[in-house]
Design an enzyme around this catalytic site. Structure first.
Site, PDB file in Angstrom:
ATOM      1  N   ASP A 120      35.240  43.229 -37.203  1.00 50.41           N
ATOM      2  CA  ASP A 120      36.223  42.660 -36.284  1.00 50.41           C
ATOM      3  C   ASP A 120      37.284  43.717 -35.975  1.00 50.41           C
ATOM      4  O   ASP A 120      37.822  44.341 -36.897  1.00 50.41           O
ATOM      5  CB  ASP A 120      36.863  41.437 -36.970  1.00 50.41           C
TER       6      ASP A 120
ATOM      7  N   SER B  34      39.725  45.417 -15.779  1.00 49.66           N
ATOM      8  CA  SER B  34      39.355  44.332 -14.866  1.00 49.66           C
ATOM      9  C   SER B  34      40.154  44.421 -13.578  1.00 49.66           C
ATOM     10  O   SER B  34      41.306  44.881 -13.583  1.00 49.66           O
ATOM     11  CB  SER B  34      39.673  43.009 -15.567  1.00 49.66           C
TER      12      SER B  34
ATOM     13  N   TYR C 295      45.577  37.314 -19.398  1.00 50.65           N
ATOM     14  CA  TYR C 295      44.378  38.131 -19.606  1.00 50.65           C
ATOM     15  C   TYR C 295      44.523  39.476 -18.880  1.00 50.65           C
ATOM     16  O   TYR C 295      44.328  40.550 -19.469  1.00 50.65           O
ATOM     17  CB  TYR C 295      43.149  37.357 -19.090  1.00 50.65           C
TER      18      TYR C 295
ATOM     19  N   LYS D  57      44.894  43.630 -20.217  1.00 46.98           N
ATOM     20  CA  LYS D  57      44.092  44.784 -19.753  1.00 46.98           C
ATOM     21  C   LYS D  57      45.005  45.889 -19.230  1.00 46.98           C
ATOM     22  O   LYS D  57      44.796  47.070 -19.501  1.00 46.98           O
ATOM     23  CB  LYS D  57      43.113  44.334 -18.668  1.00 46.98           C
TER      24      LYS D  57
HETATM   25  N1  UFG Z   1      34.471  29.149  -7.754  1.00 47.70           N
HETATM   26  C1  UFG Z   1      34.164  27.918  -7.204  1.00 47.70           C
HETATM   27  N2  UFG Z   1      33.665  26.955  -8.033  1.00 47.70           N
HETATM   28  C2  UFG Z   1      33.463  27.167  -9.378  1.00 47.70           C
HETATM   29  C3  UFG Z   1      33.783  28.431  -9.922  1.00 47.70           C
HETATM   30  C4  UFG Z   1      34.284  29.401  -9.079  1.00 47.70           C
HETATM   31  O1  UFG Z   1      34.348  27.681  -6.011  1.00 47.70           O
HETATM   32  O2  UFG Z   1      33.033  26.234 -10.065  1.00 47.70           O
HETATM   33  C5  UFG Z   1      34.995  30.205  -6.874  1.00 47.70           C
HETATM   34  C6  UFG Z   1      36.382  30.670  -7.275  1.00 47.70           C
HETATM   35  O3  UFG Z   1      37.358  29.865  -6.682  1.00 47.70           O
HETATM   36  C7  UFG Z   1      36.371  32.097  -6.756  1.00 47.70           C
HETATM   37  C8  UFG Z   1      34.910  32.535  -6.891  1.00 47.70           C
HETATM   38  O4  UFG Z   1      34.165  31.330  -6.998  1.00 47.70           O
HETATM   39  O5  UFG Z   1      36.719  32.107  -5.414  1.00 47.70           O
HETATM   40  C9  UFG Z   1      34.655  33.392  -8.105  1.00 47.70           C
HETATM   41  O6  UFG Z   1      35.200  32.744  -9.235  1.00 47.70           O
HETATM   42  P1  UFG Z   1      34.940  33.206 -10.744  1.00 47.70           P
HETATM   43  O7  UFG Z   1      35.665  32.249 -11.617  1.00 47.70           O
HETATM   44  O8  UFG Z   1      33.486  33.400 -10.968  1.00 47.70           O
HETATM   45  O9  UFG Z   1      35.586  34.653 -10.789  1.00 47.70           O
HETATM   46  P2  UFG Z   1      37.067  35.141 -10.468  1.00 47.70           P
HETATM   47  O10 UFG Z   1      36.991  35.952  -9.216  1.00 47.70           O
HETATM   48  O11 UFG Z   1      38.037  34.056 -10.489  1.00 47.70           O
HETATM   49  O12 UFG Z   1      37.378  36.045 -11.739  1.00 47.70           O
HETATM   50  C10 UFG Z   1      36.489  37.037 -12.208  1.00 47.70           C
HETATM   51  C11 UFG Z   1      36.483  37.055 -13.729  1.00 47.70           C
HETATM   52  C12 UFG Z   1      37.818  37.447 -14.261  1.00 47.70           C
HETATM   53  C13 UFG Z   1      38.273  38.717 -13.650  1.00 47.70           C
HETATM   54  C14 UFG Z   1      38.201  38.653 -12.158  1.00 47.70           C
HETATM   55  C15 UFG Z   1      38.508  40.005 -11.610  1.00 47.70           C
HETATM   56  O13 UFG Z   1      36.116  35.799 -14.219  1.00 47.70           O
HETATM   57  O14 UFG Z   1      37.726  37.644 -15.653  1.00 47.70           O
HETATM   58  O15 UFG Z   1      36.901  38.264 -11.728  1.00 47.70           O
HETATM   59  O16 UFG Z   1      38.268  40.069 -10.280  1.00 47.70           O
HETATM   60  F1  UFG Z   1      39.528  38.967 -14.007  1.00 47.70           F
END
Ligand code: UFG
Length: 320
Positions: A52, A116, A140, A144
């Site tokens: 860890d 990130s 988060y 980073k």
């Molecule tokens: N989305 C939906 N429905 C869902 C899940 C997501 O419509 O059930 C949409 C979100 O609103 C967003 C897109 O899909 O517009 C992508 O969403 P994610 O949650 O897959 O990813 P994020 O872009 O929010 O975040 C990801 C990582 C983070 C990181 C980020 C950096 O999860 O850890 O990219 O760009 F910080």
């Protein structure tokens, strides 16, 4: 050939990095506490240390004799980081400082760090380059950004050389099927779509339909995990041949909307996937696309998957 300690090497991105490092002839030791990493992801050829990063002695012992570190051990759920910042301080910040201190003690000079796009927060530009302001909007992303700063100081004070790889949206799995672990309880769009398709969830909720984008849904830059992995190998090799410390975006440079991703999944799977519109999710920028010009220039790296919707279909096929 370098001796590389991959911290978090049993996890989703880490296991793909291990595969690419081995392919390039490096000697890999995986260090992982198996909290989210999975034993099934470990390659028999590698040395494995269950440990860890919050335990200074464990990481210091693993560091001895290593030329370089890839550090991917982190908590990464944005929502959880806002509710339980202590967990993120402890694991991401304290754990990373333990790694940096162990490097100084062992004389290990090079580190490639999983950063990130979250460090940019809600960027003003749609295509984000590395000079955009660092302004995270969740804890988060803050962790980073802080670790990047610590590495900057350890470079100045102790000559440690780093590459911070700022991932955009990581997707897909190894196309050869060598990496068998699947994320448990996924929180991201594409794995959620896959779970809906498998009947594990009722419907996809599309968060927001009134964004100022081509179809009203959010646009992201989805980058295949094997493409991310090759960038780590190149980063280590460049650092070891004298490249100065850098932060580099890793993305494809083009965007896919939520609706386009759903259509691509329907094509790849050959069936309709139930979906409905839901309210916007707080904190979501409308568009987030990487400028990956710097990684191309300095690493000679380029994404091979996913530059358009058809590319998304091939990415989704790696998940089947
Ligand atoms: N989305 C939906 N429905 C869902 C899940 C997501 O419509 O059930 C949409 C979100 O609103 C967003 C897109 O899909 O517009 C992508 O969403 P994610 O949650 O897959 O990813 P994020 O872009 O929010 O975040 C990801 C990582 C983070 C990181 C980020 C950096 O999860 O850890 O990219 O760009 F910080």
């Amino acid at each position: 050939m370098a001796k590389v300690l991959v911290v978090g090497g049993a996890g989703y991105i880490g296991s793909h990095v291990v595969k690419e490092l081995m392919r390039s002839g490096h000697e890999v030791t995986v260090f992982d506490n198996l909290s989210t990493g999975q034993e099934i992801n470990l390659f028999q050829e590698n040395r494995f240390i269950r440990g860890d990063i919050r335990n200074q002695e464990e990481i210091a012992a693993a560091m001895r004799g290593q030329d370089a570190v890839v550090h991917l051990a982190a908590k990464k759920a944005v929502g959880e980081s806002m509710e339980n910042p202590m967990k993120y301080s402890d694991n991401n910040i304290n754990g990373s400082l333990n790694i940096l201190n162990a490097m100084v003690e062992a004389g290990t000079k090079y580190i490639v760090f999983s950063s990130s796009a979250a460090v940019y927060g809600m960027p003003e530009k749609e295509e984000v380059d590395e000079d955009c302001p660092i302004a995270p909007i969740n804890y988060y992303g803050f962790t980073k950004a802080e670790i990047e700063k610590f590495m900057g100081w350890y470079d100045r004070l102790k000559g440690l050389k780093y590459v911070a790889l700022r991932y955009f949206n990581a997707v897909g799995y190894d196309a050869d099927g060598d990496i068998r672990g699947r994320e448990v309880n996924p929180q991201n769009l594409l794995p959620i779509i896959m779970e809906v398709a498998e009947g594990k969830r009722d419907k996809l909720k599309i968060f927001g339909s009134d964004y100022p984008t081509r179809d009203g849904t959010c646009i992201r830059d989805y980058i295949h995990v094997s493409d991310l992995a090759t960038a780590h190998v190149l980063a280590i090799e460049k650092l070891m041949s004298g490249m100065p410390s850098q932060a580099l975006n890793l993305g494809t440079g083009s965007g896919t909307s939520v609706k386009e991703m759903l259509t691509a999944a329907e094509q790849a799977l050959g069936k309709k996937i139930p979906a409905e519109y839901a309210p916007r999710r707080p904190g979501d920028p409308a568009v987030l696309i990487a400028s990956a010009a710097k990684a191309r220039e300095l690493l000679g790296w380029e994404a091979t998957y996913g530059k358009d919707e058809r590319g998304m279909v091939s990415i989704i096929r790696t998940m089947l």
